[in-house]
Design a protein around this motif. Structure first.
Motif, PDB file in Angstrom:
ATOM      1  N   MET A   1      43.936  54.181 121.582  1.00  0.00           N
ATOM      2  CA  MET A   1      43.058  54.585 121.015  1.00  0.00           C
ATOM      3  C   MET A   1      41.757  55.040 122.059  1.00  0.00           C
ATOM      4  N   ALA A   2      41.751  55.583 122.349  1.00  0.00           N
ATOM      5  CA  ALA A   2      40.830  55.636 123.493  1.00  0.00           C
ATOM      6  C   ALA A   2      40.145  57.266 123.466  1.00  0.00           C
ATOM      7  N   LEU A   3      38.192  57.474 123.234  1.00  0.00           N
ATOM      8  CA  LEU A   3      37.774  59.355 122.810  1.00  0.00           C
ATOM      9  C   LEU A   3      37.155  58.899 124.155  1.00  0.00           C
ATOM     10  N   SER A   4      37.621  60.635 124.425  1.00  0.00           N
ATOM     11  CA  SER A   4      36.781  60.398 126.585  1.00  0.00           C
ATOM     12  C   SER A   4      35.894  62.239 125.840  1.00  0.00           C
ATOM     13  N   ILE A   5      35.044  62.057 126.508  1.00  0.00           N
ATOM     14  CA  ILE A   5      34.682  63.531 126.774  1.00  0.00           C
ATOM     15  C   ILE A   5      33.567  63.866 128.051  1.00  0.00           C
ATOM     16  N   ALA A   6      34.955  65.056 128.345  1.00  0.00           N
ATOM     17  CA  ALA A   6      33.736  65.065 130.207  1.00  0.00           C
ATOM     18  C   ALA A   6      33.360  66.390 130.020  1.00  0.00           C
ATOM     19  N   SER A   7      32.287  66.816 130.614  1.00  0.00           N
ATOM     20  CA  SER A   7      30.586  67.728 130.699  1.00  0.00           C
ATOM     21  C   SER A   7      30.869  68.176 132.156  1.00  0.00           C
ATOM     22  N   GLY A   8      30.039  68.967 131.794  1.00  0.00           N
ATOM     23  CA  GLY A   8      29.584  69.003 133.255  1.00  0.00           C
ATOM     24  C   GLY A   8      28.544  70.278 133.678  1.00  0.00           C
ATOM     25  N   SER A   9      27.104  69.766 134.687  1.00  0.00           N
ATOM     26  CA  SER A   9      26.856  70.910 134.995  1.00  0.00           C
ATOM     27  C   SER A   9      27.008  71.825 135.238  1.00  0.00           C
ATOM     28  N   SER A  10      28.047  72.019 135.998  1.00  0.00           N
ATOM     29  CA  SER A  10      28.605  73.432 136.509  1.00  0.00           C
ATOM     30  C   SER A  10      29.588  74.000 135.462  1.00  0.00           C
ATOM     31  N   PHE A  11      29.637  73.824 134.377  1.00  0.00           N
ATOM     32  CA  PHE A  11      30.425  74.791 133.048  1.00  0.00           C
ATOM     33  C   PHE A  11      29.825  74.455 131.532  1.00  0.00           C
ATOM     34  N   SER A  12      29.952  75.334 130.963  1.00  0.00           N
ATOM     35  CA  SER A  12      29.400  74.724 129.832  1.00  0.00           C
ATOM     36  C   SER A  12      30.386  74.584 128.290  1.00  0.00           C
ATOM     37  N   TYR A  13      31.857  74.503 128.544  1.00  0.00           N
ATOM     38  CA  TYR A  13      32.154  73.741 128.465  1.00  0.00           C
ATOM     39  C   TYR A  13      32.362  72.298 127.789  1.00  0.00           C
ATOM     40  N   LYS A  14      32.926  71.728 126.964  1.00  0.00           N
ATOM     41  CA  LYS A  14      32.937  70.064 127.113  1.00  0.00           C
ATOM     42  C   LYS A  14      34.905  70.262 126.850  1.00  0.00           C
ATOM     43  N   LEU A  15      35.043  69.105 126.978  1.00  0.00           N
ATOM     44  CA  LEU A  15      36.378  68.186 126.579  1.00  0.00           C
ATOM     45  C   LEU A  15      36.037  67.110 125.911  1.00  0.00           C
ATOM     46  N   ALA A  16      37.229  66.514 125.225  1.00  0.00           N
ATOM     47  CA  ALA A  16      37.204  65.983 124.094  1.00  0.00           C
ATOM     48  C   ALA A  16      39.097  65.532 124.888  1.00  0.00           C
ATOM     49  N   VAL A  17      38.725  64.334 124.459  1.00  0.00           N
ATOM     50  CA  VAL A  17      40.559  63.945 124.441  1.00  0.00           C
ATOM     51  C   VAL A  17      40.767  62.783 123.868  1.00  0.00           C
ATOM     52  N   GLU A  18      41.440  62.643 122.906  1.00  0.00           N
ATOM     53  CA  GLU A  18      41.388  61.490 121.619  1.00  0.00           C
ATOM     54  C   GLU A  18      43.040  60.992 122.459  1.00  0.00           C
ATOM     55  N   SER A  19      43.303  59.608 122.573  1.00  0.00           N
ATOM     56  CA  SER A  19      44.380  59.577 122.994  1.00  0.00           C
ATOM     57  C   SER A  19      45.556  59.068 121.982  1.00  0.00           C
ATOM     58  N   ASP A  20      44.775  58.780 121.061  1.00  0.00           N
ATOM     59  CA  ASP A  20      46.094  58.228 119.814  1.00  0.00           C
ATOM     60  C   ASP A  20      44.373  58.360 118.265  1.00  0.00           C
ATOM     61  N   LEU A  21      44.930  59.353 118.168  1.00  0.00           N
ATOM     62  CA  LEU A  21      44.103  59.726 116.920  1.00  0.00           C
ATOM     63  C   LEU A  21      44.925  59.368 115.493  1.00  0.00           C
ATOM     64  N   GLU A  22      44.117  58.470 114.700  1.00  0.00           N
ATOM     65  CA  GLU A  22      44.121  57.710 113.573  1.00  0.00           C
ATOM     66  C   GLU A  22      43.658  58.915 112.464  1.00  0.00           C
ATOM     67  N   ALA A  23      44.439  57.884 111.069  1.00  0.00           N
ATOM     68  CA  ALA A  23      43.620  58.313 109.965  1.00  0.00           C
ATOM     69  C   ALA A  23      42.452  57.505 110.115  1.00  0.00           C
ATOM     70  N   ASP A  24      41.909  57.225 110.156  1.00  0.00           N
ATOM     71  CA  ASP A  24      40.368  56.491 110.913  1.00  0.00           C
ATOM     72  C   ASP A  24      39.566  57.625 111.630  1.00  0.00           C
ATOM     73  N   PRO A  25      38.728  58.147 110.753  1.00  0.00           N
ATOM     74  CA  PRO A  25      38.213  58.940 111.685  1.00  0.00           C
ATOM     75  C   PRO A  25      37.027  58.916 112.555  1.00  0.00           C
ATOM     76  N   LYS A  26      37.184  60.428 113.549  1.00  0.00           N
ATOM     77  CA  LYS A  26      36.244  59.325 114.786  1.00  0.00           C
ATOM     78  C   LYS A  26      35.092  60.658 114.372  1.00  0.00           C
ATOM     79  N   VAL A  27      33.627  60.631 114.210  1.00  0.00           N
ATOM     80  CA  VAL A  27      32.561  61.564 113.192  1.00  0.00           C
ATOM     81  C   VAL A  27      31.859  61.653 114.048  1.00  0.00           C
ATOM     82  N   ASN A  28      31.326  63.115 114.729  1.00  0.00           N
ATOM     83  CA  ASN A  28      30.662  63.519 115.184  1.00  0.00           C
ATOM     84  C   ASN A  28      30.238  63.095 116.601  1.00  0.00           C
TER      85      ASN A  28
END
Length: 124
Positions: A1-28
């Protein structure tokens, strides 16, 4: 259960990858409001169990089983859902998320899926 956020200066989009999302909320998860352009939810590891991805427009407290999700996606047991939103879905306050085996806030909406559910979000 690891949340990672990828972003960069060369693009305006961000990518969030959660490998094991559960009932306990990931907030903001991005630390601010954003627009969701794509969602990829993989429930392959739970072959016999339907799960529900719940997204909240919330920058602070989200309580599983109590807070009403702003968006919800049903993923069949062993299934995968890939959704694209060309105009983006706006989350003014922040993007929070969780995953449970019960839809909405009724029933036992705090039940974790037995196996990992992987979620990818593309935002700008």
């Amino acid at each position: 259960m690891a949340l990672s956020i990828a972003s960069g200066s060369s693009f305006s989009y961000k990518l969030a990858v959660e490998s094991d999302l559960e009932a306990d909320p990931k907030v903001n998860i991005f630390g601010a409001g954003a627009k969701v352009y794509a969602i990829d939810v993989n429930n392959a590891a739970n072959s016999g169990t339907v799960v529900y991805l719940k997204l909240y427009d919330a920058a602070s407290t989200v309580t599983a089983g109590t807070s009403k999700p702003d968006h919800q996606i049903r993923i069949a047991g062993g299934g995968r859902v890939i959704a694209y939103y060309p105009g983006g879905v706006v989350f003014q306050n922040g993007i929070s998320m969780n995953c449970s085996t019960t839809s909405g806030t009724g029933g036992d909406a705090t039940t974790d899926p037995a196996a990992s559910v992987t979620v990818n979000l593309v935002v700008a």
